[in-house]
Design a protein around this motif. Structure first.
Motif, PDB file in Angstrom:
ATOM      1  N   GLN A   1       0.841  -1.190   0.000  1.00 50.69           N
ATOM      2  CA  GLN A   1       0.000   0.000   0.000  1.00 50.69           C
ATOM      3  C   GLN A   1       0.881   1.246   0.000  1.00 50.69           C
ATOM      4  OE1 GLN A   1      -3.213   0.292  -0.370  1.00 50.69           O
ATOM      5  NE2 GLN A   1      -3.540  -1.943  -0.421  1.00 50.69           N
ATOM      6  N   PRO A   2       0.663   2.174  -0.959  1.00 44.94           N
ATOM      7  CA  PRO A   2      -0.344   2.108  -2.022  1.00 44.94           C
ATOM      8  C   PRO A   2      -0.029   0.981  -3.005  1.00 44.94           C
ATOM      9  CG  PRO A   2       1.180   3.893  -2.426  1.00 44.94           C
ATOM     10  CD  PRO A   2       1.503   3.372  -1.064  1.00 44.94           C
ATOM     11  N   PRO A   3      -1.026   0.556  -3.806  1.00 37.65           N
ATOM     12  CA  PRO A   3      -0.810  -0.555  -4.742  1.00 37.65           C
ATOM     13  C   PRO A   3       0.427  -0.341  -5.608  1.00 37.65           C
ATOM     14  CG  PRO A   3      -3.126   0.029  -4.674  1.00 37.65           C
ATOM     15  CD  PRO A   3      -2.406   1.075  -3.875  1.00 37.65           C
ATOM     16  N   THR A   4       1.300  -1.337  -5.607  1.00 41.68           N
ATOM     17  CA  THR A   4       2.574  -1.251  -6.315  1.00 41.68           C
ATOM     18  C   THR A   4       2.775  -2.511  -7.139  1.00 41.68           C
ATOM     19  OG1 THR A   4       3.521   0.060  -4.511  1.00 41.68           O
ATOM     20  CG2 THR A   4       5.060  -0.943  -6.056  1.00 41.68           C
ATOM     21  N   ARG A   5       3.176  -2.338  -8.387  1.00 36.02           N
ATOM     22  CA  ARG A   5       3.436  -3.490  -9.234  1.00 36.02           C
ATOM     23  C   ARG A   5       4.714  -4.169  -8.758  1.00 36.02           C
ATOM     24  NH1 ARG A   5       3.648  -2.199 -15.383  1.00 36.02           N
ATOM     25  NH2 ARG A   5       1.482  -1.631 -14.883  1.00 36.02           N
ATOM     26  N   LEU A   6       4.645  -5.493  -8.545  1.00 36.12           N
ATOM     27  CA  LEU A   6       5.751  -6.248  -7.979  1.00 36.12           C
ATOM     28  C   LEU A   6       6.187  -7.360  -8.923  1.00 36.12           C
ATOM     29  CD1 LEU A   6       4.280  -6.663  -4.384  1.00 36.12           C
ATOM     30  CD2 LEU A   6       6.068  -5.054  -5.072  1.00 36.12           C
ATOM     31  N   LEU A   7       7.487  -7.632  -8.913  1.00 39.45           N
ATOM     32  CA  LEU A   7       8.034  -8.795  -9.592  1.00 39.45           C
ATOM     33  C   LEU A   7       8.294  -9.851  -8.517  1.00 39.45           C
ATOM     34  CD1 LEU A   7       9.180 -10.225 -12.102  1.00 39.45           C
ATOM     35  CD2 LEU A   7      11.394  -9.166 -11.570  1.00 39.45           C
TER      36      LEU A   7
ATOM     37  N   TYR B   1      -0.784 -17.740  -6.593  1.00 45.28           N
ATOM     38  CA  TYR B   1      -1.695 -16.967  -7.441  1.00 45.28           C
ATOM     39  C   TYR B   1      -1.297 -15.493  -7.366  1.00 45.28           C
ATOM     40  CZ  TYR B   1      -4.779 -21.047  -7.539  1.00 45.28           C
ATOM     41  OH  TYR B   1      -5.304 -22.302  -7.724  1.00 45.28           O
ATOM     42  N   VAL B   2      -1.232 -14.856  -8.512  1.00 45.95           N
ATOM     43  CA  VAL B   2      -0.935 -13.425  -8.595  1.00 45.95           C
ATOM     44  C   VAL B   2      -2.101 -12.742  -9.297  1.00 45.95           C
ATOM     45  CG1 VAL B   2       0.600 -11.662  -9.514  1.00 45.95           C
ATOM     46  CG2 VAL B   2       1.551 -13.771  -8.559  1.00 45.95           C
ATOM     47  N   ASP B   3      -2.706 -11.793  -8.607  1.00 46.88           N
ATOM     48  CA  ASP B   3      -3.889 -11.097  -9.121  1.00 46.88           C
ATOM     49  C   ASP B   3      -4.971 -12.096  -9.545  1.00 46.88           C
ATOM     50  OD1 ASP B   3      -2.527  -8.769  -8.631  1.00 46.88           O
ATOM     51  OD2 ASP B   3      -1.951  -8.445 -10.717  1.00 46.88           O
ATOM     52  N   GLY B   4      -5.092 -13.173  -8.767  1.00 48.94           N
ATOM     53  CA  GLY B   4      -6.137 -14.160  -9.003  1.00 48.94           C
ATOM     54  C   GLY B   4      -5.806 -15.227 -10.031  1.00 48.94           C
TER      55      GLY B   4
ATOM     56  N   ILE C   1      12.463 -21.275  -2.967  1.00 53.91           N
ATOM     57  CA  ILE C   1      12.057 -21.799  -4.265  1.00 53.91           C
ATOM     58  C   ILE C   1      11.942 -20.643  -5.256  1.00 53.91           C
ATOM     59  CG2 ILE C   1      10.242 -23.039  -5.506  1.00 53.91           C
ATOM     60  CD1 ILE C   1       9.510 -24.298  -2.753  1.00 53.91           C
ATOM     61  N   ARG C   2      12.648 -20.763  -6.358  1.00 54.42           N
ATOM     62  CA  ARG C   2      12.605 -19.711  -7.381  1.00 54.42           C
ATOM     63  C   ARG C   2      11.295 -19.803  -8.164  1.00 54.42           C
ATOM     64  NH1 ARG C   2      15.952 -16.437 -10.513  1.00 54.42           N
ATOM     65  NH2 ARG C   2      17.812 -17.121  -9.382  1.00 54.42           N
ATOM     66  N   LEU C   3      10.641 -18.670  -8.333  1.00 57.22           N
ATOM     67  CA  LEU C   3       9.427 -18.610  -9.140  1.00 57.22           C
ATOM     68  C   LEU C   3       9.789 -18.416 -10.610  1.00 57.22           C
ATOM     69  CD1 LEU C   3       7.164 -16.414  -6.830  1.00 57.22           C
ATOM     70  CD2 LEU C   3       7.223 -18.895  -7.029  1.00 57.22           C
ATOM     71  N   PRO C   4       8.913 -18.790 -11.530  1.00 59.64           N
ATOM     72  CA  PRO C   4       9.215 -18.618 -12.956  1.00 59.64           C
ATOM     73  C   PRO C   4       9.445 -17.145 -13.317  1.00 59.64           C
ATOM     74  CG  PRO C   4       7.306 -20.034 -12.640  1.00 59.64           C
ATOM     75  CD  PRO C   4       7.612 -19.427 -11.309  1.00 59.64           C
ATOM     76  N   GLN C   5      10.128 -16.921 -14.399  1.00 66.04           N
ATOM     77  CA  GLN C   5      10.356 -15.551 -14.859  1.00 66.04           C
ATOM     78  C   GLN C   5       9.046 -14.912 -15.307  1.00 66.04           C
ATOM     79  OE1 GLN C   5      13.345 -15.567 -17.932  1.00 66.04           O
ATOM     80  NE2 GLN C   5      15.005 -16.125 -16.527  1.00 66.04           N
ATOM     81  N   GLY C   6       8.956 -13.621 -15.103  1.00 64.22           N
ATOM     82  CA  GLY C   6       7.793 -12.883 -15.582  1.00 64.22           C
ATOM     83  C   GLY C   6       6.566 -12.983 -14.704  1.00 64.22           C
ATOM     84  N   VAL C   7       6.728 -13.398 -13.451  1.00 68.00           N
ATOM     85  CA  VAL C   7       5.585 -13.446 -12.527  1.00 68.00           C
ATOM     86  C   VAL C   7       5.502 -12.095 -11.832  1.00 68.00           C
ATOM     87  CG1 VAL C   7       4.564 -14.577 -10.529  1.00 68.00           C
ATOM     88  CG2 VAL C   7       5.823 -15.923 -12.212  1.00 68.00           C
ATOM     89  N   TRP C   8       4.631 -11.238 -12.323  1.00 67.51           N
ATOM     90  CA  TRP C   8       4.507  -9.909 -11.737  1.00 67.51           C
ATOM     91  C   TRP C   8       3.035  -9.542 -11.624  1.00 67.51           C
ATOM     92  CZ3 TRP C   8       1.998  -6.421 -14.804  1.00 67.51           C
ATOM     93  CH2 TRP C   8       1.975  -6.680 -16.177  1.00 67.51           C
ATOM     94  N   GLY C   9       2.762  -8.617 -10.736  1.00 68.03           N
ATOM     95  CA  GLY C   9       1.394  -8.179 -10.490  1.00 68.03           C
ATOM     96  C   GLY C   9       1.339  -7.371  -9.200  1.00 68.03           C
TER      97      GLY C   9
END
Length: 207
Positions: free
Chosen positions: A123-129, A149-152, A169-177
């Motif tokens: 907060q405030p809403p921030t785009r995250l990787l 789940y990211v943004d549902g 655990i590494r998450l896949p590339q490009g998981v942002w929201g």
């Protein structure tokens, strides 16, 4: 900030005298008490005498307008699960018990456990990787599944094994929201204890 006070519950209110064979409520530890309504009855778990955690379950029947008392219990929470119409009690041993369930049990069948967190973000809403996931859990038998789940939207499924390994655990590339949510699923015999989980993320921008 606001303060809400429910009267002066000093130690002289809690007497050691028995009433109808039962020790009185320990109001010095009343914050540990819990209650729930279930099928015409009200269930109240409270600390009695000098106990600091609930050790008595009092049940009030709205039909008979009478109380029943069950002593020497170690309860921490009460819950009516509307979806399954079952009355559940959380024990101080970390286990969940079904009350008023008759003689039903799992009959040796696998028990499915599903646990889902709320959506979390900044907060405030921030785009995250979202970069990494770490789960602190005891998985005694088989494995624990953790879906991210990211943004549902489902983005990744991780498998957790072992006793509090806390592997990163590494998450896949490009998981942002903006918001992340975790859903845990466990099937099989043996206890599975989840102590916590952390998702590591890096802000991409401020809007």
């Amino acid at each position: 900030a606001y303060e809400i006070t429910y009267g002066d519950w000093s130690s002289d209110v809690c007497s050691s005298d028995l009433v109808n064979g039962h020790a009185p409520i320990n109001f010095n530890a009343i914050e540990t008490a819990c209650g729930v309504y279930y099928r015409g009855r009200y269930y109240l778990a409270y600390p009695s005498g000098s106990a600091t955690t609930p050790d008595v379950l009092a049940v009030y029947s709205f039909d008979t307008q009478g109380w029943s008392f069950y002593e020497n219990l170690s309860l921490a929470s009460l819950l009516f699960e509307e979806a399954t119409q079952t009355l559940l009690a959380g024990g101080q041993d970390g286990l969940v018990y079904q009350l008023e369930g008759g003689a039903n049990d799992d009959a040796g069948e696998d028990i499915y456990l599903t646990l889902e967190t709320v959506d979390r973000g900044l907060q405030p809403p921030t785009r995250l990787l979202f970069l990494y996931l770490k789960v602190d859990a005891d998985v005694y038998l088989r494995s624990l599944e953790c879906k991210v789940y990211v943004d549902g939207l489902h983005k990744h499924t991780a498998t957790i094994t072992g006793t509090r390994t806390k592997q990163v655990i590494r998450l896949p590339q490009g998981v942002w929201g903006y918001q992340v949510r975790l859903r845990f699923a466990h099937i099989g015999a043996g206890d599975c204890l989840i102590y916590g989980a952390t998702v590591f993320a890096m802000p991409l921008n401020a809007t």
